[in-house]
Design a protein around this motif. Structure first.
Motif, PDB file in Angstrom:
ATOM      1  N   VAL A  43       0.844  -1.198   0.000  1.00 24.08           N
ATOM      2  CA  VAL A  43       0.000   0.000   0.000  1.00 24.08           C
ATOM      3  C   VAL A  43       0.883   1.253   0.000  1.00 24.08           C
ATOM      4  O   VAL A  43       0.648   2.201  -0.753  1.00 24.08           O
ATOM      5  CB  VAL A  43      -0.965  -0.009   1.217  1.00 24.08           C
ATOM      6  N   GLY A  44       1.928   1.229   0.826  1.00 21.59           N
ATOM      7  CA  GLY A  44       2.860   2.351   0.874  1.00 21.59           C
ATOM      8  C   GLY A  44       3.567   2.556  -0.452  1.00 21.59           C
ATOM      9  O   GLY A  44       3.806   3.692  -0.881  1.00 21.59           O
ATOM     10  N   GLN A  77       1.235   4.280  -2.794  1.00 20.18           N
ATOM     11  CA  GLN A  77       1.173   5.712  -2.452  1.00 20.18           C
ATOM     12  C   GLN A  77       2.414   6.432  -2.964  1.00 20.18           C
ATOM     13  O   GLN A  77       2.348   7.576  -3.415  1.00 20.18           O
ATOM     14  CB  GLN A  77       1.093   5.888  -0.927  1.00 20.18           C
ATOM     15  N   ALA A 102      -4.863   3.966  -2.577  1.00 20.82           N
ATOM     16  CA  ALA A 102      -3.443   4.365  -2.650  1.00 20.82           C
ATOM     17  C   ALA A 102      -2.976   4.552  -4.092  1.00 20.82           C
ATOM     18  O   ALA A 102      -1.868   5.040  -4.309  1.00 20.82           O
ATOM     19  CB  ALA A 102      -2.575   3.331  -1.938  1.00 20.82           C
TER      20      ALA A 102
END
Lengths: 229, 293
Positions: B126-127, B130, B178
Protein backbone atom coordinates in the motif's frame (compact mmCIF):
# COMPACT_ATOMS: atom_id res chain seq x y z
CA UNK A 1 12.63 -8.71 29.66
CA UNK A 2 15.70 -9.47 27.59
CA UNK A 3 15.46 -13.12 26.62
CA UNK A 4 18.81 -14.81 26.32
CA UNK A 5 20.56 -18.11 25.87
CA UNK A 6 23.99 -19.14 27.13
CA UNK A 7 26.89 -18.92 24.75
CA UNK A 8 28.69 -22.18 23.96
CA UNK A 9 31.49 -22.84 26.43
CA UNK A 10 34.00 -23.13 23.56
CA UNK A 11 33.32 -19.53 22.55
CA UNK A 12 33.75 -18.30 26.12
CA UNK A 13 37.01 -20.25 26.53
CA UNK A 14 38.25 -18.76 23.27
CA UNK A 15 37.66 -15.24 24.62
CA UNK A 16 39.47 -16.18 27.82
CA UNK A 17 42.42 -17.79 26.07
CA UNK A 18 45.59 -16.50 27.76
CA UNK A 19 43.59 -14.85 30.57
CA UNK A 20 44.01 -16.75 33.83
CA UNK A 21 42.38 -14.60 36.51
CA UNK A 22 38.70 -14.00 35.90
CA UNK A 23 35.88 -12.11 37.61
CA UNK A 24 32.34 -13.39 36.94
CA UNK A 25 29.37 -11.08 37.19
CA UNK A 26 25.81 -12.32 36.73
CA UNK A 27 22.49 -10.48 36.86
CA UNK A 28 19.54 -10.64 39.24
CA UNK A 29 17.17 -9.57 36.48
CA UNK A 30 16.50 -11.16 33.11
CA UNK A 31 19.58 -13.41 33.19
CA UNK A 32 18.23 -15.00 36.38
CA UNK A 33 14.83 -15.65 34.76
CA UNK A 34 16.42 -17.11 31.62
CA UNK A 35 18.98 -19.17 33.58
CA UNK A 36 21.96 -17.55 31.95
CA UNK A 37 23.37 -15.47 34.81
CA UNK A 38 21.50 -16.16 38.04
CA UNK A 39 23.17 -17.54 41.13
CA UNK A 40 23.15 -21.23 40.02
CA UNK A 41 24.63 -20.36 36.62
CA UNK A 42 27.32 -18.11 38.11
CA UNK A 43 28.30 -20.90 40.52
CA UNK A 44 28.34 -23.48 37.72
CA UNK A 45 30.48 -21.19 35.55
CA UNK A 46 32.91 -20.68 38.44
CA UNK A 47 33.28 -24.46 38.72
CA UNK A 48 33.65 -24.97 34.97
CA UNK A 49 36.25 -22.24 34.54
CA UNK A 50 38.19 -23.56 37.53
CA UNK A 51 38.21 -27.01 35.88
CA UNK A 52 39.61 -25.35 32.76
CA UNK A 53 42.53 -23.91 34.71
CA UNK A 54 41.15 -20.44 35.41
CA UNK A 55 41.41 -18.71 38.75
CA UNK A 56 38.06 -17.13 39.55
CA UNK A 57 38.83 -14.15 41.80
CA UNK A 58 35.17 -13.35 42.36
CA UNK A 59 31.87 -14.89 41.27
CA UNK A 60 29.29 -12.15 41.77
CA UNK A 61 25.65 -13.24 41.63
CA UNK A 62 23.34 -10.34 42.53
CA UNK A 63 20.09 -11.23 44.34
CA UNK A 64 16.89 -11.62 42.33
CA UNK A 65 15.63 -8.22 41.23
CA UNK A 66 19.03 -6.53 41.11
CA UNK A 67 19.55 -5.70 37.44
CA UNK A 68 23.13 -5.45 36.25
CA UNK A 69 22.11 -2.92 33.57
CA UNK A 70 20.93 -0.49 36.29
CA UNK A 71 23.93 1.46 37.50
CA UNK A 72 22.46 2.52 40.88
CA UNK A 73 22.61 -1.21 41.68
CA UNK A 74 25.56 -2.50 39.68
CA UNK A 75 28.01 0.27 40.52
CA UNK A 76 27.93 -0.29 44.31
CA UNK A 77 27.76 -4.07 43.76
CA UNK A 78 30.87 -4.30 41.61
CA UNK A 79 32.65 -1.67 43.73
CA UNK A 80 32.63 -4.22 46.52
CA UNK A 81 34.89 -6.32 44.30
CA UNK A 82 37.06 -3.51 42.94
CA UNK A 83 40.25 -5.15 44.19
CA UNK A 84 39.51 -8.40 42.38
CA UNK A 85 38.53 -6.50 39.24
CA UNK A 86 41.82 -4.62 39.33
CA UNK A 87 43.74 -7.90 39.71
CA UNK A 88 41.86 -9.94 37.10
CA UNK A 89 42.88 -10.48 33.49
CA UNK A 90 39.27 -10.38 32.25
CA UNK A 91 35.65 -10.12 33.36
CA UNK A 92 32.94 -12.44 32.12
CA UNK A 93 29.47 -10.88 32.22
CA UNK A 94 26.62 -13.36 32.48
CA UNK A 95 23.95 -10.86 31.40
CA UNK A 96 22.66 -9.28 28.22
CA UNK A 97 24.49 -6.79 26.01
CA UNK A 98 22.95 -3.90 27.94
CA UNK A 99 24.45 -5.29 31.13
CA UNK A 100 27.87 -5.85 29.62
CA UNK A 101 28.17 -2.47 27.92
CA UNK A 102 26.80 -0.56 30.89
CA UNK A 103 29.32 -2.29 33.17
CA UNK A 104 32.28 -1.76 30.82
CA UNK A 105 31.44 1.86 29.87
CA UNK A 106 30.34 3.24 33.20
CA UNK A 107 31.98 1.09 35.86
CA UNK A 108 35.16 -0.46 34.47
CA UNK A 109 36.20 2.56 32.38
CA UNK A 110 34.53 5.61 33.94
CA UNK A 111 34.38 4.62 37.59
CA UNK A 112 37.46 2.40 37.92
CA UNK A 113 39.51 3.93 35.12
CA UNK A 114 40.62 0.47 33.98
CA UNK A 115 41.49 -0.91 30.52
CA UNK A 116 40.26 -4.42 31.14
CA UNK A 117 38.50 -6.84 28.76
CA UNK A 118 34.88 -7.66 29.54
CA UNK A 119 33.47 -10.68 27.68
CA UNK A 120 29.88 -11.86 27.12
CA UNK A 121 28.57 -15.22 28.29
CA UNK A 122 25.10 -14.98 26.71
CA UNK A 123 23.36 -14.41 23.39
CA UNK A 124 20.42 -12.02 23.93
CA UNK A 125 17.60 -12.96 21.55
CA UNK A 126 14.98 -10.29 22.05
CA UNK A 127 12.81 -8.16 24.29
CA UNK A 128 10.07 -10.55 25.41
CA UNK A 129 7.14 -10.87 27.73
CA UNK A 130 5.56 -13.95 29.28
CA UNK A 131 6.75 -16.64 31.66
CA UNK A 132 7.21 -18.57 33.76
CA UNK A 133 8.40 -20.84 30.95
CA UNK A 134 7.30 -19.49 27.56
CA UNK A 135 8.30 -16.01 26.44
CA UNK A 136 7.33 -14.23 23.23
CA UNK A 137 8.60 -11.19 21.39
CA UNK A 138 5.80 -8.63 21.24
CA UNK A 139 7.45 -5.22 20.93
CA UNK A 140 10.51 -3.87 19.19
CA UNK A 141 10.57 -0.48 20.93
CA UNK A 142 10.02 1.42 17.66
CA UNK A 143 9.48 4.75 19.37
CA UNK A 144 5.96 5.23 18.02
CA UNK A 145 3.53 2.65 19.39
CA UNK A 146 0.92 1.49 16.85
CA UNK A 147 -1.07 -0.76 19.18
CA UNK A 148 -3.95 1.71 19.52
CA UNK A 149 -4.66 1.30 15.82
CA UNK A 150 -3.96 -2.41 15.52
CA UNK A 151 -6.06 -4.07 18.18
CA UNK A 152 -3.12 -4.52 20.51
CA UNK A 153 -1.13 -6.70 18.09
CA UNK A 154 2.10 -5.08 16.90
CA UNK A 155 2.28 -5.48 13.11
CA UNK A 156 5.94 -4.48 13.15
CA UNK A 157 6.95 -7.21 15.56
CA UNK A 158 4.32 -9.93 15.14
CA UNK A 159 4.29 -9.79 11.32
CA UNK A 160 7.52 -11.10 9.78
CA UNK A 161 7.33 -8.41 7.11
CA UNK A 162 6.28 -5.62 9.47
CA UNK A 163 3.31 -4.77 7.25
CA UNK A 164 1.24 -1.73 8.17
CA UNK A 165 -1.90 -2.26 6.09
CA UNK A 166 -3.15 -5.82 6.29
CA UNK A 167 -2.08 -9.38 5.53
CA UNK A 168 0.27 -10.18 2.66
CA UNK A 169 -1.67 -13.12 1.28
CA UNK A 170 0.94 -15.58 2.47
CA UNK A 171 -0.95 -16.90 5.46
CA UNK A 172 -1.70 -20.62 5.32
CA UNK A 173 -5.21 -22.08 5.40
CA UNK A 174 -4.93 -22.44 9.17
CA UNK A 175 -3.87 -18.80 9.54
CA UNK A 176 -0.16 -19.33 10.07
CA UNK A 177 2.65 -17.10 8.79
CA UNK A 178 4.48 -18.30 5.68
CA UNK A 179 7.81 -17.12 7.08
CA UNK A 180 7.26 -18.88 10.40
CA UNK A 181 4.61 -21.62 10.32
CA UNK A 182 4.45 -21.75 14.12
CA UNK A 183 3.34 -18.13 14.27
CA UNK A 184 -0.24 -16.95 13.78
CA UNK A 185 -0.64 -14.35 11.01
CA UNK A 186 -0.57 -11.06 12.92
CA UNK A 187 -2.99 -9.38 10.52
CA UNK A 188 -5.54 -12.18 10.80
CA UNK A 189 -5.34 -11.78 14.57
CA UNK A 190 -5.85 -8.02 14.20
CA UNK A 191 -8.75 -8.64 11.83
CA UNK A 192 -10.45 -11.12 14.19
CA UNK A 193 -10.07 -8.88 17.23
CA UNK A 194 -11.47 -5.84 15.45
CA UNK A 195 -14.29 -7.94 14.01
CA UNK A 196 -15.20 -9.24 17.48
CA UNK A 197 -15.26 -5.66 18.78
CA UNK A 198 -17.25 -4.39 15.79
CA UNK A 199 -14.42 -2.05 14.78
CA UNK A 200 -13.49 -3.36 11.33
CA UNK A 201 -13.72 0.18 9.97
CA UNK A 202 -10.33 0.78 11.58
CA UNK A 203 -8.86 -1.49 8.89
CA UNK A 204 -10.05 0.83 6.13
CA UNK A 205 -7.68 3.60 7.13
CA UNK A 206 -4.32 3.58 5.39
CA UNK A 207 -1.51 3.51 7.90
CA UNK A 208 1.41 5.59 6.61
CA UNK A 209 4.86 4.08 6.25
CA UNK A 210 6.72 3.75 9.52
CA UNK A 211 8.91 6.65 10.64
CA UNK A 212 12.18 4.78 11.12
CA UNK A 213 14.03 7.94 12.15
CA UNK A 214 12.61 7.25 15.61
CA UNK A 215 14.76 4.11 15.64
CA UNK A 216 18.01 5.81 14.70
CA UNK A 217 20.52 4.08 16.91
CA UNK A 218 21.82 4.37 19.51
CA UNK A 219 18.94 5.99 21.34
CA UNK A 220 19.18 7.46 24.87
CA UNK A 221 16.91 9.22 27.34
CA UNK A 222 17.22 11.34 30.49
CA UNK A 223 14.86 10.56 33.39
CA UNK A 224 14.46 11.74 36.94
CA UNK A 225 16.42 9.26 39.10
CA UNK A 226 14.38 6.93 41.32
CA UNK A 227 14.60 7.38 45.06
CA UNK A 228 15.94 3.99 46.12
CA UNK A 229 15.35 2.85 49.67
CA UNK B 1 0.02 6.07 -21.06
CA UNK B 2 0.70 2.43 -21.93
CA UNK B 3 -0.90 -0.17 -24.18
CA UNK B 4 -2.03 -1.97 -21.06
CA UNK B 5 -3.73 1.09 -19.58
CA UNK B 6 -5.31 1.98 -22.91
CA UNK B 7 -6.70 -1.52 -23.43
CA UNK B 8 -8.05 -1.81 -19.90
CA UNK B 9 -9.56 1.65 -20.02
CA UNK B 10 -11.25 0.82 -23.33
CA UNK B 11 -12.88 -2.05 -21.47
CA UNK B 12 -11.25 -4.77 -23.56
CA UNK B 13 -10.65 -8.27 -22.23
CA UNK B 14 -6.88 -8.11 -21.87
CA UNK B 15 -4.16 -10.76 -21.65
CA UNK B 16 -0.76 -10.31 -20.03
CA UNK B 17 1.92 -12.88 -19.33
CA UNK B 18 5.01 -13.14 -17.22
CA UNK B 19 8.69 -13.96 -17.55
CA UNK B 20 11.24 -14.64 -14.84
CA UNK B 21 14.85 -13.46 -15.29
CA UNK B 22 17.60 -16.09 -14.93
CA UNK B 23 20.01 -16.79 -12.13
CA UNK B 24 23.02 -15.48 -13.97
CA UNK B 25 23.70 -13.30 -16.97
CA UNK B 26 22.30 -15.63 -19.61
CA UNK B 27 19.26 -13.47 -20.34
CA UNK B 28 18.69 -14.67 -23.92
CA UNK B 29 16.36 -17.63 -23.13
CA UNK B 30 14.24 -15.31 -20.99
CA UNK B 31 14.01 -12.79 -23.83
CA UNK B 32 13.17 -15.65 -26.19
CA UNK B 33 10.29 -16.57 -23.86
CA UNK B 34 9.08 -12.99 -24.16
CA UNK B 35 9.48 -13.11 -27.94
CA UNK B 36 6.98 -15.97 -28.13
CA UNK B 37 4.39 -13.63 -26.63
CA UNK B 38 4.91 -10.85 -29.17
CA UNK B 39 1.68 -9.72 -30.78
CA UNK B 40 -0.31 -11.92 -28.43
CA UNK B 41 -0.35 -10.40 -24.96
CA UNK B 42 -0.60 -6.66 -24.36
CA UNK B 43 2.18 -6.57 -21.80
CA UNK B 44 4.67 -8.86 -20.12
CA UNK B 45 5.33 -8.84 -16.38
CA UNK B 46 8.91 -9.28 -15.28
CA UNK B 47 9.24 -10.77 -11.81
CA UNK B 48 11.40 -9.06 -9.19
CA UNK B 49 13.76 -11.52 -7.47
CA UNK B 50 10.86 -13.95 -7.44
CA UNK B 51 10.46 -16.17 -4.38
CA UNK B 52 13.39 -14.30 -2.81
CA UNK B 53 15.75 -16.32 -5.02
CA UNK B 54 18.54 -13.99 -6.23
CA UNK B 55 18.42 -13.38 -9.99
CA UNK B 56 19.03 -10.97 -12.86
CA UNK B 57 17.10 -7.76 -12.26
CA UNK B 58 13.56 -6.90 -13.22
CA UNK B 59 14.38 -3.28 -14.09
CA UNK B 60 17.14 -4.24 -16.56
CA UNK B 61 15.01 -6.97 -18.13
CA UNK B 62 12.07 -4.59 -18.50
CA UNK B 63 14.35 -2.14 -20.28
CA UNK B 64 15.50 -4.90 -22.65
CA UNK B 65 11.84 -5.59 -23.47
CA UNK B 66 11.26 -1.88 -24.15
CA UNK B 67 14.26 -1.89 -26.51
CA UNK B 68 12.69 -4.80 -28.38
CA UNK B 69 9.35 -3.09 -28.70
CA UNK B 70 7.63 -5.29 -26.13
CA UNK B 71 5.69 -3.66 -23.30
CA UNK B 72 6.81 -4.65 -19.80
CA UNK B 73 5.07 -4.55 -16.45
CA UNK B 74 7.83 -3.81 -13.97
CA UNK B 75 7.17 -5.89 -10.86
CA UNK B 76 8.49 -4.23 -7.76
CA UNK B 77 8.64 -5.79 -4.30
CA UNK B 78 9.28 -4.07 -0.97
CA UNK B 79 11.61 -6.73 0.40
CA UNK B 80 14.95 -5.55 -0.96
CA UNK B 81 14.90 -1.76 -1.16
CA UNK B 82 14.15 1.06 1.25
CA UNK B 83 12.04 4.04 0.17
CA UNK B 84 15.05 5.90 -1.22
CA UNK B 85 15.97 3.04 -3.56
CA UNK B 86 12.34 2.28 -4.48
CA UNK B 87 11.70 5.88 -5.51
CA UNK B 88 15.00 6.11 -7.35
CA UNK B 89 14.28 2.89 -9.27
CA UNK B 90 10.79 4.13 -10.15
CA UNK B 91 12.27 7.30 -11.64
CA UNK B 92 14.89 5.21 -13.45
CA UNK B 93 12.21 2.84 -14.75
CA UNK B 94 10.32 5.75 -16.23
CA UNK B 95 13.52 7.09 -17.74
CA UNK B 96 14.13 3.70 -19.35
CA UNK B 97 10.75 3.74 -21.04
CA UNK B 98 8.84 1.57 -18.57
CA UNK B 99 5.23 2.67 -18.02
CA UNK B 100 3.55 -0.11 -16.02
CA UNK B 101 4.53 -1.03 -12.49
CA UNK B 102 3.07 -3.80 -10.35
CA UNK B 103 3.49 -3.11 -6.63
CA UNK B 104 3.90 -6.12 -4.35
CA UNK B 105 5.06 -6.78 -0.81
CA UNK B 106 7.34 -9.65 -1.86
CA UNK B 107 8.06 -13.08 -0.41
CA UNK B 108 10.01 -13.13 2.82
CA UNK B 109 13.78 -13.65 2.64
CA UNK B 110 13.65 -16.78 4.81
CA UNK B 111 11.74 -18.55 2.00
CA UNK B 112 14.43 -17.85 -0.60
CA UNK B 113 18.01 -18.89 -1.28
CA UNK B 114 19.64 -16.22 0.90
CA UNK B 115 17.73 -16.71 4.16
CA UNK B 116 20.50 -14.93 6.10
CA UNK B 117 19.82 -11.61 4.36
CA UNK B 118 18.19 -8.66 6.08
CA UNK B 119 14.62 -8.16 4.84
CA UNK B 120 13.83 -4.49 4.26
CA UNK B 121 10.05 -3.98 4.00
CA UNK B 122 10.50 -0.25 4.66
CA UNK B 123 7.18 0.18 2.81
CA UNK B 124 4.38 -2.31 2.31
CA UNK B 125 2.48 -2.72 -0.96
CA UNK B 126 0.00 0.00 0.00
CA UNK B 127 2.86 2.35 0.87
CA UNK B 128 4.59 1.57 -2.42
CA UNK B 129 1.41 2.42 -4.34
CA UNK B 130 1.17 5.71 -2.45
CA UNK B 131 4.81 6.30 -3.32
CA UNK B 132 4.14 5.77 -7.06
CA UNK B 133 1.15 8.12 -6.84
CA UNK B 134 3.24 10.79 -5.13
CA UNK B 135 6.00 10.61 -7.76
CA UNK B 136 3.42 10.84 -10.54
CA UNK B 137 1.99 13.94 -8.85
CA UNK B 138 5.42 15.51 -9.07
CA UNK B 139 6.83 15.13 -5.58
CA UNK B 140 8.68 12.48 -3.60
CA UNK B 141 7.50 10.80 -0.41
CA UNK B 142 9.10 13.55 1.65
CA UNK B 143 7.13 16.17 -0.28
CA UNK B 144 10.10 17.51 -2.26
CA UNK B 145 9.26 18.70 -5.75
CA UNK B 146 10.59 16.59 -8.64
CA UNK B 147 12.39 18.00 -11.64
CA UNK B 148 10.35 15.93 -14.07
CA UNK B 149 7.64 13.58 -12.86
CA UNK B 150 7.06 10.02 -14.11
CA UNK B 151 3.74 8.91 -15.51
CA UNK B 152 3.30 5.33 -14.39
CA UNK B 153 0.33 2.96 -14.54
CA UNK B 154 0.32 1.26 -11.14
CA UNK B 155 -1.19 -2.12 -10.44
CA UNK B 156 -1.42 -4.47 -7.51
CA UNK B 157 -2.24 -8.06 -6.67
CA UNK B 158 -4.98 -9.78 -4.72
CA UNK B 159 -5.64 -13.38 -3.65
CA UNK B 160 -9.26 -14.21 -4.55
CA UNK B 161 -9.05 -17.63 -2.86
CA UNK B 162 -7.87 -16.34 0.53
CA UNK B 163 -9.76 -17.58 3.55
CA UNK B 164 -11.01 -15.45 5.19
CA UNK B 165 -11.45 -13.19 2.15
CA UNK B 166 -12.53 -10.05 4.05
CA UNK B 167 -9.00 -8.89 5.03
CA UNK B 168 -8.00 -9.23 1.35
CA UNK B 169 -10.99 -7.15 0.28
CA UNK B 170 -10.22 -4.46 2.86
CA UNK B 171 -6.62 -4.34 1.68
CA UNK B 172 -7.69 -4.27 -1.95
CA UNK B 173 -9.78 -1.19 -1.22
CA UNK B 174 -6.78 0.43 0.45
CA UNK B 175 -4.64 -0.39 -2.57
CA UNK B 176 -7.17 1.30 -4.82
CA UNK B 177 -7.26 4.34 -2.54
CA UNK B 178 -3.44 4.37 -2.65
CA UNK B 179 -3.41 4.40 -6.45
CA UNK B 180 -3.81 0.87 -7.83
CA UNK B 181 -5.51 1.10 -11.21
CA UNK B 182 -5.53 -2.56 -12.13
CA UNK B 183 -5.23 -5.90 -10.37
CA UNK B 184 -3.66 -9.19 -11.32
CA UNK B 185 -4.71 -12.08 -9.10
CA UNK B 186 -3.09 -15.10 -7.58
CA UNK B 187 -3.65 -18.29 -9.61
CA UNK B 188 -7.32 -19.13 -10.24
CA UNK B 189 -8.47 -22.76 -10.60
CA UNK B 190 -11.62 -22.73 -8.52
CA UNK B 191 -13.88 -20.88 -10.96
CA UNK B 192 -16.94 -20.67 -8.71
CA UNK B 193 -14.95 -19.16 -5.91
CA UNK B 194 -13.38 -16.64 -8.29
CA UNK B 195 -16.77 -15.58 -9.64
CA UNK B 196 -17.97 -15.15 -6.06
CA UNK B 197 -14.93 -12.97 -5.40
CA UNK B 198 -15.59 -10.89 -8.51
CA UNK B 199 -19.15 -10.26 -7.34
CA UNK B 200 -17.84 -8.84 -4.06
CA UNK B 201 -15.40 -6.47 -5.80
CA UNK B 202 -17.78 -5.39 -8.57
CA UNK B 203 -18.33 -2.03 -6.88
CA UNK B 204 -14.63 -1.24 -6.69
CA UNK B 205 -14.56 -0.11 -10.30
CA UNK B 206 -11.03 -1.29 -11.02
CA UNK B 207 -10.16 -3.88 -13.72
CA UNK B 208 -9.19 -7.31 -12.41
CA UNK B 209 -7.17 -9.80 -14.46
CA UNK B 210 -7.42 -13.42 -13.34
CA UNK B 211 -4.11 -15.17 -12.74
CA UNK B 212 -3.61 -18.38 -14.71
CA UNK B 213 -0.76 -20.70 -13.77
CA UNK B 214 -0.41 -23.56 -16.24
CA UNK B 215 -0.75 -26.93 -14.55
CA UNK B 216 2.34 -28.92 -15.46
CA UNK B 217 1.86 -32.03 -13.35
CA UNK B 218 -0.07 -33.70 -10.57
CA UNK B 219 2.89 -33.03 -8.28
CA UNK B 220 2.76 -29.32 -9.02
CA UNK B 221 -0.99 -29.18 -8.30
CA UNK B 222 -0.54 -31.02 -5.01
CA UNK B 223 2.42 -28.82 -4.10
CA UNK B 224 0.39 -25.66 -4.65
CA UNK B 225 -2.54 -26.99 -2.66
CA UNK B 226 -0.23 -27.74 0.22
CA UNK B 227 2.11 -24.75 0.10
CA UNK B 228 0.64 -21.81 -1.79
CA UNK B 229 -1.87 -19.98 0.33
CA UNK B 230 -5.10 -18.99 -1.32
CA UNK B 231 -4.55 -21.39 -4.24
CA UNK B 232 -6.75 -24.45 -4.52
CA UNK B 233 -6.60 -26.84 -7.46
CA UNK B 234 -9.90 -28.80 -7.30
CA UNK B 235 -9.66 -32.60 -7.31
CA UNK B 236 -11.44 -33.02 -10.69
CA UNK B 237 -8.61 -31.04 -12.33
CA UNK B 238 -5.99 -33.17 -10.61
CA UNK B 239 -7.87 -36.25 -11.82
CA UNK B 240 -7.61 -34.98 -15.41
CA UNK B 241 -3.86 -34.48 -15.02
CA UNK B 242 -3.61 -38.07 -13.80
CA UNK B 243 -5.84 -39.50 -16.51
CA UNK B 244 -3.65 -39.02 -19.58
CA UNK B 245 0.04 -38.73 -18.71
CA UNK B 246 1.13 -38.03 -22.27
CA UNK B 247 -1.31 -35.11 -22.59
CA UNK B 248 -0.25 -33.76 -19.23
CA UNK B 249 3.42 -33.95 -20.22
CA UNK B 250 2.88 -32.28 -23.57
CA UNK B 251 0.93 -29.48 -21.92
CA UNK B 252 -2.31 -30.30 -23.74
CA UNK B 253 -4.18 -30.81 -20.46
CA UNK B 254 -2.85 -27.51 -19.12
CA UNK B 255 -3.97 -25.78 -22.30
CA UNK B 256 -7.44 -27.33 -22.11
CA UNK B 257 -7.87 -26.36 -18.46
CA UNK B 258 -6.71 -22.81 -19.15
CA UNK B 259 -9.06 -22.46 -22.13
CA UNK B 260 -12.01 -23.74 -20.08
CA UNK B 261 -11.12 -21.45 -17.17
CA UNK B 262 -11.02 -18.43 -19.47
CA UNK B 263 -14.39 -19.35 -20.96
CA UNK B 264 -15.89 -19.65 -17.49
CA UNK B 265 -14.56 -16.38 -16.10
CA UNK B 266 -14.41 -14.06 -19.06
CA UNK B 267 -17.78 -12.47 -18.43
CA UNK B 268 -16.84 -11.78 -14.84
CA UNK B 269 -13.43 -10.06 -15.04
CA UNK B 270 -11.43 -7.91 -17.40
CA UNK B 271 -8.61 -10.11 -18.49
CA UNK B 272 -6.20 -12.88 -17.72
CA UNK B 273 -2.62 -12.83 -16.53
CA UNK B 274 -0.66 -15.93 -17.55
CA UNK B 275 2.10 -17.25 -15.31
CA UNK B 276 3.43 -19.96 -17.66
CA UNK B 277 6.55 -20.86 -15.61
CA UNK B 278 8.58 -21.72 -18.69
CA UNK B 279 5.66 -22.94 -20.83
CA UNK B 280 5.48 -19.58 -22.57
CA UNK B 281 5.21 -21.30 -25.96
CA UNK B 282 1.75 -22.56 -24.97
CA UNK B 283 0.32 -19.11 -24.26
CA UNK B 284 -0.38 -18.19 -27.93
CA UNK B 285 -2.20 -21.50 -28.42
CA UNK B 286 -4.32 -20.98 -25.32
CA UNK B 287 -5.19 -17.49 -26.50
CA UNK B 288 -6.12 -18.76 -29.97
CA UNK B 289 -8.29 -21.54 -28.63
CA UNK B 290 -9.90 -19.22 -26.06
CA UNK B 291 -10.66 -16.71 -28.80
CA UNK B 292 -8.46 -14.01 -27.28
CA UNK B 293 -6.13 -13.38 -30.22
Amino acid sequence: MIAQTPKPLEEILEYLRGKRKVVLYGCGGCATVFHTGGEPEVKAMEKTLTEHGKEVLAAVAPPFGEFTCYLPWSKPRLSQYREQVEQCDALLIMACGDGLQTVWDHIIEEEFGLAKPVYPATNPIGHMGGGPSRFEEKCQQCGECELGRTAGVCPQTQCAKGLMNGPCGGASADGKCEANPEQDCAWLRIYRRLEAMGELDKLREINPPKDWSKMTRPRSIEVVPLELA
Amino acid sequence: MSDLSDALERGEFVATSEIGPPKGTNIEPCLADAEQLRGKVVAINVTDIQSAVMRFGSLATCHMLVERGLEPVFQMVCRDRNRLALQSDLLSAYGLGIRNVLCLTGDHTVLGDHPESKPVFDLDSVGLLQCVSALCEGHDMAGNELDGAPDLYAGAVVTPGADPIEPQLLKMEKKIKAGARFFQTQAVYDVDRFIEFMKSVAGFGVPVMAGLVLLKSVGMARFMNKNVSGVHVPEPLIARLKEDKAKTKSGETAVQIAVETIAAIRDHCQGVHFMPLGWDHLVPEIMDRAGLS
